[in-house]
Design an enzyme around this catalytic site. Structure first.
Site, PDB file in Angstrom:
ATOM      1  N   GLU A 190     -20.435 -17.311 -45.884  1.00  0.00           N
ATOM      2  CA  GLU A 190     -19.525 -17.823 -46.912  1.00  0.00           C
ATOM      3  C   GLU A 190     -18.066 -17.502 -46.561  1.00  0.00           C
ATOM      4  OE1 GLU A 190     -20.153 -19.768 -49.315  1.00  0.00           O
ATOM      5  OE2 GLU A 190     -18.638 -19.503 -50.870  1.00  0.00           O
ATOM      6  N   THR A 229     -15.369 -36.102 -51.765  1.00  0.00           N
ATOM      7  CA  THR A 229     -15.571 -34.729 -51.279  1.00  0.00           C
ATOM      8  C   THR A 229     -17.007 -34.266 -51.476  1.00  0.00           C
ATOM      9  OG1 THR A 229     -14.575 -32.521 -51.229  1.00  0.00           O
ATOM     10  CG2 THR A 229     -14.922 -33.530 -53.418  1.00  0.00           C
TER      11      THR A 229
END
Ligand SMILES: *[C@@H]1O[C@H](CO)[C@@H](O)[C@H](O)[C@H]1NC(C)=O
Ligand SMILES: *[C@@H]1O[C@H](CO)[C@@H](O)[C@H](O)[C@H]1NC(C)=O
Ligand SMILES: *[C@@H]1O[C@H](CO)[C@@H](O)[C@H](O)[C@H]1NC(C)=O
Ligand SMILES: *[C@@H]1O[C@H](CO)[C@@H](O)[C@H](O)[C@H]1NC(C)=O
Ligand SMILES: *[C@@H]1O[C@H](CO)[C@@H](O)[C@H](O)[C@H]1NC(C)=O
Length: 528
Positions: A378, A516
């Site tokens: 992440e 997106t």
């Protein structure tokens, strides 16, 4: 133009030239496509059986959660992928569901509606489905009827969301409550809104206006976007030309800070600047100019190579102007940047942008291949190779990561090794492949999806994991995000698939642009 005494070299090794190739030939891999379709079907079947019509599957406990207001987020988010894969059974199940959604009611415990998340997932999914169903590129028996149902629901949703823009400046408030006695209201404890949550609406809402012929949706989002394009207080809000702060005051449209990056919270504002230009080169020329300014500044000031791996390029963040304010940390979320900059390079015929984008893609690939699971974390940090190693913002790797950093060029801050079924790295492989035709990007995407399948398979679906650098990915979080369907599985599929009208083209003949959330929209003015 400001000038700075320092620049950061861009590592351009392992980069090939793309723009000369106006007739790239693409390779299709039927067995890989079958594998991705199987993963999609397994994920869908688990969701449909144990969670539908709630939002998301908890694959291990065979249960559900309503993390997106309870309107069936995974279903609506999956529709454009099901269409692209030709999975008519799933398309029919989703259309039957969309028909029944009551957007004016939210599930208990999921009352807060995010303008941004609702726009990119629900509105984006429906607008994309409408575009596919009315396109000659993809028609099936009931497509026109289905398209009409979906458009009506998209309008219902946008009308409910429109209250968000009713602020003194026109900059929307992101959090809304829909099921009050008087209909939707804004959460008026919010006095600011974020760059990405303001700047990632304009494509969906403009497309809806162009489809319906009603300009009101486009106008709302373009008024808001204007504060981002023409920064009212640049001494605070625009520390580098084109690179802006992270939060905007909804009462006057001024930026309230000077921090930024291409990371979560700011990312897709930059992404949409060039996508709006691709959508309509006449109406959105200013967006293109702002994208160019942002990318030029990023190449000059944010590109950074780790001290242990000068061959890699990462993108730093900033807390204001100047090298002492750079932040040598990035995210999985930011790894869309390579793909977006490649797309801009293709659209603008700028080989330097394509090359920079490919270098960023290579950096994100490194975050995958360096971990135990072959999946990237992440968040990752590094020490910049140019800035003094004793600078306060350029700390070395922590001692437990010294060897790892020496080889990999990054380390993972404690607790930040999760993988939440995110798409950005595979998304950028997709653009790299479409730009170059270099099959190594197909192989990278194939490695990634196999590793994800191996590591994240859980119960009746797929789950987020806690640690990409531990055997088995650490432990499972028991959550299958809706963008797993919309994005990871779509890009994993498209990169191995035959050419098609909705595939990104390296020539100047794109007829679709992806939001997106990876929902493809028909580009303005292109033949149906
Ligand atoms: C979620 O699923 C449960 C069990 O099938 C069902 O009773 C409930 O109505 C669903 N809620 C929503 C918001 O879809
Ligand atoms: C919600 O919208 C539906 C139509 O989708 C309508 O029938 C219903 O009356 C509305 N409910 C409320 C509380 O406004
Ligand atoms: C936003 O602008 C208003 C009006 O100028 C001002 O009163 C308020 O303090 C500002 N809020 C922030 C967070 O800057
Ligand atoms: C960093 O190291 C250099 C060279 O050793 C030294 O001149 C400088 O004062 C140091 N800076 C800080 C902030 O410690
Ligand atoms: C995914 O991995 C699992 C576990 O290793 C394997 O059984 C399965 O066949 C893989 N999925 C596909 C679609 O091949």
């Amino acid at each position: 133009m400001l000038s700075y005494p320092w620049t950061v070299a861009v590592a351009l090794s392992s980069v090939s030239s793309a723009l000369a190739a106006s007739s790239i030939s693409y390779v299709s891999h039927p067995e890989r496509l079958e594998f991705v379709k199987e993963i999609f079907q397994r994920s869908w079947d688990g969701y449909y059986k144990y969670a539908f019509p709630n939002d998301s599957l908890k694959p291990i406990s065979r249960s559900y959660m309503n993390d997106r207001n309870g309107w069936g987020a995974s279903a609506v988010d999956a529709i454009s992928t099901a269409l692209v894969m030709g999975n008519q059974d799933v398309v029919n199940q989703i259309v039957d569901h969309i028909r029944t959604i009551q957007f004016n009611q939210t599930a208990q415990g999921a009352e807060q509606v995010s303008l941004f998340e609702t726009t990119i997932r629900y509105l984006g999914g429906m607008v994309s489905a409408y575009d596919f169903m009315t396109s000659s590129a993809m028609s099936y028996g009931d497509a026109q009827t289905d398209a009409a149902v979906i458009l009506e629901q998209a309008i219902n949703l946008a009308d409910l969301l429109s209250v968000a823009f009713d602020t003194p400046s026109g900059v929307p408030i992101n959090n809304l409550i829909f099921n009050g006695p008087a209909g939707p209201v804004v959460d008026d404890t919010q006095t600011t809104n974020g760059l990405a949550t303001i700047g990632t609406l304009v494509l969906e809402w403009t497309r809806l206006s162009d489809i319906t012929g009603d300009p009101k949706y486009a106008e709302l989002t373009q008024v808001a976007e204007d504060y981002l394009l023409n920064v009212r207080n640049p001494q605070v809000g625009e520390p580098y030309p084109g690179l802006v702060g992270s939060n905007v005051n909804v009462s006057n449209g001024n930026f309230v800070d000077s921090s930024g990056a291409w990371t979560g919270g700011t990312d897709s504002f930059y992404e949409y600047l060039i996508k709006m230009y691709l959508y309509d080169t006449d109406r959105f020329a200013v967006y293109k100019d702002r994208w160019i300014a942002a990318v030029d500044s990023s190449m000059e000031y944010l590109a950074s190579s780790p001290s242990s791996r000068p061959d890699l390029t990462f993108m730093a963040g900033y807390r204001g102007y100047g090298k002492d304010n750079l932040v040598f940390q990035s995210q999985h979320l930011a790894c869309f940047d390579g793909g977006n900059i490649i797309l801009g390079g293709l659209v603008l015929d700028r080989q330097d942008y394509v090359d920079f984008g490919l270098a960023l893609v290579n950096g994100c690939h490194d975050t995958y291949i360096s971990t135990y699971t072959g999946i990237g974390p992440e968040i990752f940090n590094w020490q910049d190779s140019k800035l003094a190693p004793n600078a306060t913002n350029n700390a070395p790797a922590p001692s437990d990561y010294t060897d790892f950093y020496e080889k990999a060029g990054f380390w993972i801050p404690s607790g930040d090794g999760t993988y939440q079924l995110r798409p950005e790295v595979i998304e950028s492989y997709y653009y790299a492949y479409r730009a170059t035709g270099d099959t190594k990007y197909q192989d990278w995407a194939w490695d990634a999806i196999q590793n994800i399948n191996e590591t994240c398979i859980a119960g009746v679906g797929y789950s987020s994991i806690t640690d990409v650098n531990a055997p088995g990915g650490g432990s499972k979080i028991d959550a299958q995000e809706s963008f797993w369907f919309a994005e990871v599985l779509k890009y994993s599929y498209l990169i191995q698939a035959d050419d098609a009208p909705w595939q990104v083209s390296a020539d100047h003949d794109n007829t679709w642009v992806y939001n997106t959330e990876a929902h493809p929209f028909k580009i303005s003015g292109k033949p149906i």
